[in-house]
Design a protein around this motif. Sequence first.
Motif, PDB file in Angstrom:
ATOM      1  N   VAL A 123       4.106 -14.191   3.123  1.00 21.17           N
ATOM      2  CA  VAL A 123       3.465 -15.095   2.169  1.00 21.17           C
ATOM      3  C   VAL A 123       2.152 -14.497   1.688  1.00 21.17           C
ATOM      4  CG1 VAL A 123       2.604 -17.429   1.818  1.00 21.17           C
ATOM      5  CG2 VAL A 123       4.561 -17.052   3.332  1.00 21.17           C
ATOM      6  N   LEU A 124       1.346 -13.988   2.617  1.00 20.77           N
ATOM      7  CA  LEU A 124       0.099 -13.341   2.227  1.00 20.77           C
ATOM      8  C   LEU A 124       0.369 -12.121   1.362  1.00 20.77           C
ATOM      9  CD1 LEU A 124      -2.985 -13.036   2.474  1.00 20.77           C
ATOM     10  CD2 LEU A 124      -2.601 -11.769   4.597  1.00 20.77           C
ATOM     11  N   ASP A 125       1.381 -11.328   1.732  1.00 22.55           N
ATOM     12  CA  ASP A 125       1.703 -10.131   0.958  1.00 22.55           C
ATOM     13  C   ASP A 125       2.221 -10.470  -0.438  1.00 22.55           C
ATOM     14  OD1 ASP A 125       0.894  -8.453   2.944  1.00 22.55           O
ATOM     15  OD2 ASP A 125       2.891  -8.060   3.745  1.00 22.55           O
ATOM     16  N   GLY A 126       2.883 -11.622  -0.569  1.00 19.42           N
ATOM     17  CA  GLY A 126       3.379 -12.005  -1.896  1.00 19.42           C
ATOM     18  C   GLY A 126       2.242 -12.152  -2.892  1.00 19.42           C
ATOM     19  N   ILE A 127       1.137 -12.735  -2.480  1.00 18.09           N
ATOM     20  CA  ILE A 127      -0.032 -12.867  -3.353  1.00 18.09           C
ATOM     21  C   ILE A 127      -0.648 -11.494  -3.631  1.00 18.09           C
ATOM     22  CG2 ILE A 127      -2.265 -13.975  -3.661  1.00 18.09           C
ATOM     23  CD1 ILE A 127      -0.028 -15.969  -3.529  1.00 18.09           C
ATOM     24  N   LEU A 128      -0.708 -10.648  -2.587  1.00 19.44           N
ATOM     25  CA  LEU A 128      -1.323  -9.333  -2.753  1.00 19.44           C
ATOM     26  C   LEU A 128      -0.493  -8.433  -3.662  1.00 19.44           C
ATOM     27  CD1 LEU A 128      -2.515  -8.688   0.919  1.00 19.44           C
ATOM     28  CD2 LEU A 128      -3.883  -9.436  -1.036  1.00 19.44           C
ATOM     29  N   VAL A 129       0.831  -8.519  -3.572  1.00 21.28           N
ATOM     30  CA  VAL A 129       1.687  -7.726  -4.457  1.00 21.28           C
ATOM     31  C   VAL A 129       1.488  -8.146  -5.909  1.00 21.28           C
ATOM     32  CG1 VAL A 129       4.087  -7.306  -5.110  1.00 21.28           C
ATOM     33  CG2 VAL A 129       3.419  -7.195  -2.708  1.00 21.28           C
ATOM     34  N   ALA A 130       1.391  -9.447  -6.139  1.00 18.33           N
ATOM     35  CA  ALA A 130       1.144  -9.923  -7.503  1.00 18.33           C
ATOM     36  C   ALA A 130      -0.216  -9.444  -7.999  1.00 18.33           C
ATOM     37  CB  ALA A 130       1.231 -11.446  -7.542  1.00 18.33           C
ATOM     38  N   ALA A 131      -1.216  -9.440  -7.119  1.00 22.06           N
ATOM     39  CA  ALA A 131      -2.539  -8.947  -7.508  1.00 22.06           C
ATOM     40  C   ALA A 131      -2.507  -7.451  -7.806  1.00 22.06           C
ATOM     41  CB  ALA A 131      -3.548  -9.252  -6.402  1.00 22.06           C
ATOM     42  N   ARG A 132      -1.734  -6.700  -7.023  1.00 18.04           N
ATOM     43  CA  ARG A 132      -1.612  -5.260  -7.270  1.00 18.04           C
ATOM     44  C   ARG A 132      -0.946  -4.998  -8.621  1.00 18.04           C
ATOM     45  NH1 ARG A 132      -1.352  -0.991  -3.495  1.00 18.04           N
ATOM     46  NH2 ARG A 132      -0.878  -2.422  -1.785  1.00 18.04           N
ATOM     47  N   ASP A 133       0.111  -5.758  -8.903  1.00 18.01           N
ATOM     48  CA  ASP A 133       0.803  -5.589 -10.180  1.00 18.01           C
ATOM     49  C   ASP A 133      -0.107  -5.952 -11.364  1.00 18.01           C
ATOM     50  OD1 ASP A 133       3.002  -4.842  -8.730  1.00 18.01           O
ATOM     51  OD2 ASP A 133       3.987  -6.806  -8.851  1.00 18.01           O
ATOM     52  N   LYS A 134      -1.043  -6.844 -11.125  1.00 16.48           N
ATOM     53  CA  LYS A 134      -1.972  -7.266 -12.173  1.00 16.48           C
ATOM     54  C   LYS A 134      -3.151  -6.313 -12.290  1.00 16.48           C
ATOM     55  CE  LYS A 134      -3.053 -10.540 -15.179  1.00 16.48           C
ATOM     56  NZ  LYS A 134      -2.209 -10.879 -16.351  1.00 16.48           N
ATOM     57  N   GLY A 135      -3.232  -5.325 -11.390  1.00 15.97           N
ATOM     58  CA  GLY A 135      -4.328  -4.371 -11.413  1.00 15.97           C
ATOM     59  C   GLY A 135      -5.581  -4.869 -10.731  1.00 15.97           C
ATOM     60  N   LEU A 136      -5.461  -5.916  -9.904  1.00 15.25           N
ATOM     61  CA  LEU A 136      -6.615  -6.491  -9.231  1.00 15.25           C
ATOM     62  C   LEU A 136      -6.790  -5.969  -7.810  1.00 15.25           C
ATOM     63  CD1 LEU A 136      -6.198 -10.224 -10.351  1.00 15.25           C
ATOM     64  CD2 LEU A 136      -7.587  -8.438 -11.418  1.00 15.25           C
ATOM     65  N   LEU A 137      -5.874  -5.136  -7.351  1.00 11.13           N
ATOM     66  CA  LEU A 137      -5.950  -4.652  -5.972  1.00 11.13           C
ATOM     67  C   LEU A 137      -5.427  -3.231  -5.919  1.00 11.13           C
ATOM     68  CD1 LEU A 137      -6.468  -5.317  -2.944  1.00 11.13           C
ATOM     69  CD2 LEU A 137      -4.072  -6.037  -2.808  1.00 11.13           C
ATOM     70  N   THR A 138      -6.221  -2.364  -5.351  1.00 12.96           N
ATOM     71  CA  THR A 138      -5.815  -0.982  -5.129  1.00 12.96           C
ATOM     72  C   THR A 138      -6.279  -0.564  -3.747  1.00 12.96           C
ATOM     73  OG1 THR A 138      -7.865  -0.131  -6.112  1.00 12.96           O
ATOM     74  CG2 THR A 138      -5.958  -0.386  -7.578  1.00 12.96           C
ATOM     75  N   GLY A 139      -5.724   0.488  -3.234  1.00 11.38           N
ATOM     76  CA  GLY A 139      -6.188   1.020  -1.960  1.00 11.38           C
ATOM     77  C   GLY A 139      -7.540   1.680  -2.112  1.00 11.38           C
ATOM     78  N   GLY A 140      -8.160   2.033  -0.983  1.00 15.38           N
ATOM     79  CA  GLY A 140      -9.465   2.678  -1.029  1.00 15.38           C
ATOM     80  C   GLY A 140     -10.571   1.666  -1.228  1.00 15.38           C
ATOM     81  N   GLY A 141     -11.709   2.147  -1.708  1.00 16.50           N
ATOM     82  CA  GLY A 141     -12.835   1.256  -1.928  1.00 16.50           C
ATOM     83  C   GLY A 141     -13.462   0.803  -0.622  1.00 16.50           C
ATOM     84  N   LYS A 142     -13.974  -0.418  -0.643  1.00 10.09           N
ATOM     85  CA  LYS A 142     -14.669  -0.962   0.519  1.00 10.09           C
ATOM     86  C   LYS A 142     -14.001  -2.247   0.993  1.00 10.09           C
ATOM     87  CE  LYS A 142     -19.138   0.896  -1.006  1.00 10.09           C
ATOM     88  NZ  LYS A 142     -20.557   0.579  -1.336  1.00 10.09           N
ATOM     89  N   ALA A 143     -14.106  -2.464   2.277  1.00  9.97           N
ATOM     90  CA  ALA A 143     -13.610  -3.701   2.869  1.00  9.97           C
ATOM     91  C   ALA A 143     -14.571  -4.124   3.974  1.00  9.97           C
ATOM     92  CB  ALA A 143     -12.196  -3.523   3.421  1.00  9.97           C
ATOM     93  N   ARG A 144     -14.499  -5.390   4.348  1.00  2.00           N
ATOM     94  CA  ARG A 144     -15.362  -5.892   5.417  1.00  2.00           C
ATOM     95  C   ARG A 144     -14.583  -6.887   6.264  1.00  2.00           C
ATOM     96  NH1 ARG A 144     -19.181  -8.516   0.733  1.00  2.00           N
ATOM     97  NH2 ARG A 144     -17.758 -10.144   0.030  1.00  2.00           N
ATOM     98  N   THR A 145     -14.972  -6.978   7.522  1.00  2.00           N
ATOM     99  CA  THR A 145     -14.259  -7.810   8.482  1.00  2.00           C
ATOM    100  C   THR A 145     -15.257  -8.619   9.291  1.00  2.00           C
ATOM    101  OG1 THR A 145     -12.414  -6.254   8.678  1.00  2.00           O
ATOM    102  CG2 THR A 145     -12.713  -7.803  10.485  1.00  2.00           C
TER     103      THR A 145
END
Length: 557
Positions: A123-145
Amino acid sequence: MSMRPSGPGEIPAETVRVARAAFPKGSLAIRGRDELGPLFGDEQFADLFPARGKPAWSPGRLALVLVLQFVEGLTDRQATEAVRARIDFKYALGLDLADPGFDFSVLSEFRDRLIDEDAGQRVLDGILVAARDKGLLTGGGKARTDSTHVLSSTRELCWLEMVSETLRAALNTLAPTAPEWLAQIADPNWFKHYVSRAEDSRFPKARTKREEIGRRIGMDGTRLLEAVFGPDAPPGLRAVHRVEVLRQVWVQQFHQVDGAVSRRDPKDRPPGATRLVTPYDTEARSSVKRDTFWDGYKVHLTETCGGDAPNLITHVATTDSTVADFDLVPAIHTDLAQRRLLPDEHLVDAGYVTSQHIVTARRDHGVDLVGPVLSSTGWQERSKTGFPVSAFAIDWDRQKVTCPGGKTNTRWAREPIRNKVEIRVQFSKADCRPCPVKESCTRGPRRRLTIQEQDVHEAVRQRRTEQQDARWQERYQLRAGVEGTISQGVHRCGLRRSRYRGLAKTSLQHQLTGAAINLARIDAHLAHRPPAPTRTSHFAMLRPADQAIGGAKQAPN
């Protein structure tokens, strides 16, 4: 139930017409369908259903209902009512206006299927895949936890309530299973003490009387366990879940001394990682962090940050409350690598950083783990006048360490400790005793050092030097924005209170929370709504400029 996958199909024309008229400016659900398309397909969940049986309601649509449910903080009944009555929900789901929806129990059944197959990540990946297809998510960059505590869905119990409720729960489970046997072995006083909930009773305040009640409950539970495990007990009682919980709690809390049942001393009880705190959620654990005490779990959220795209949660991990933060770092990096979402820089607080993690993250994944390394805990470091490990010169090739007094070590030994290797260094007593700087070096007859492998040792030394620099501190400030994500999860989706009992169900709740936050953030980005600045009270605005603190500034993205 069976499932026959079908495509998402087109939105019925009448639904489109009415939705456009009712929502001329759109809504989250409508914009999500228009911009991202159908987020989930039935084929993504085909393995959760058998091939034969009554056809189930579309699992792809059910997944979207679960996300929208968490976006708006709805109960199961409210979510199914929204599917039946709300035009924007019908638009997002592609339903006809006359579609009656489904019974609210279907949602809990679908969640159970997701839990059984550990499919909440889909379910979480379904949103992320749609964001990737829309150009809103790519690998690399910065992340925080960062992590936060999660309270169990059950009420916190004092010790007397916990043991009393454990016994009462076992009696209530055995009553319909073996009624005649239980009525025969039950003490008449049990009907006085264990018919109603412990919270309905008033335990005395005096310590001696409370201890007396505790011994009485301990003896009653011991008697029940002896009867269940006796030769005259009906078969199958030992396998009853509540009976096993009773046995575990009694082993952890009581023991027999000279034939008498008494409470164990605190040092004789098991550690918090294994100690039960309630009979109604056997996976919840008690923990403490600074001034916060809680029974339940802990959730770790990882999100993208620092770019022009919306900050999206890419990883959610739920553990029991006793798991240390640094234990999660390797698992987070491995999971992100498998899903092609690894960042170049990973910003974390000191709880996630170990010297080994800095090296392995860079070596295995090419990730720069950015977080403060704590100073040495030795008295030499604390005193500011002694000689810490950093004051010693190390020749790694020759395995020689030179102290500030110019002497070299007499021992260099590599010893495996858990999952790493430590190097034990020792100097000679003959060199240390007459040394003029001995008082600043060691309080014993000789100096001993414990150092890590060369790459780990140098990584720590470099990080401790870097984090004193203003540029590194400015770079690290970006990590603070994850606190806003936790706040959003708490206030919008109830992140800090488990809706369900058990680690698996709580974990699914947090994955759905991550998906809901992502959908809300994508919608805000598409609607050109910038993140709100940190709220500042009217009085705080009057603070002089030289007294400004972080709370009066805009939170970093």
